[in-house]
Design a protein around this motif. Sequence first.
Motif: not given
Length: 294
Positions: A77-89, A107-114
């Motif tokens: 689900h973390v993978d899906d969320l990170v990809e969704l954020i990218d798709l939605l720009k 966990k998603a926040a720990s993987r994202l820089e912004n």
Amino acid sequence: MLKMWRKKFLKNGKQLFIHETPGEKGTIIGVHGLTGHHMQLGHYQKAFEKQFRMITYDLRGRGKSSEADPSTCIDQHVDDLVELIDLLKVERPILMGYSMGAYICLKAASRLENVGAVILLDGAAETDEGQKELILPSLVRLKTPYSTRLDYITQTRKAYEKLGIRWSEHMNRIVNYEIEKQGDHWEHKSDSKLIEKDFMSFFDYNVEQYAPSITAPVLLVQATGHMVGRRPLFYDFQFYKLEQLINTIETIKTKANHLTLVFNKQVELEWRMLDFLNRHFSLIDHESTYCQNR
């Protein structure tokens, strides 16, 4: 006011069903709990929609999104969320997670820089056997066939009202959305075995691996009200490590229990959450990509 319901396709061909409401100060991505769907955060989405753009969605295996994988877990689900954020720009997402959604967002926040901010609604805590005692019996409704739609709604209403949930038209819509007709009976849309797999992955979650890398402002909302068994879902000490490891964390304690936190309207809490967001966001933070990718 414009509202949008649509589907977004992931790289693996699976789709996520999203609900978007507009706002000008930043974009909140809302992630619901274990057996919920996008409507579970409906009170908050309604409260924030005039100020913050908010996007909620059905996790895979729930609602109108694609089925979950046989190996489903928080990490997927973390993978899906990170990809969704990218798709939605979304350039500076505000991640808001309830219950299991809080584990996903942290966990998603720990993987994202912004990441602009993180709101954790009674989740991302350390676990104990008490969560199994409270949650696993409640999954019976996902396994049970019901003779009519009304039968499911009536039984669910009785169970929820015992936990302090006030029945309303909003609750009626939530419960109606989560069931479908199969042959000569009605049943929950989610596969109980896969939901249980998601739940058991809570117990493999190590907050020490993710929390130290979080630098964005974090708001933790702890629900202290009792559930069945005369205890909250999480005790104070189960949030202790989270609070020690994140330097930017603020904590609010509410008398609501884990379920009334989202199913009953929480006016004071909504105000305090907006205060937190407004201290960290302004019109300057409005994404230039707001009208893109529609």
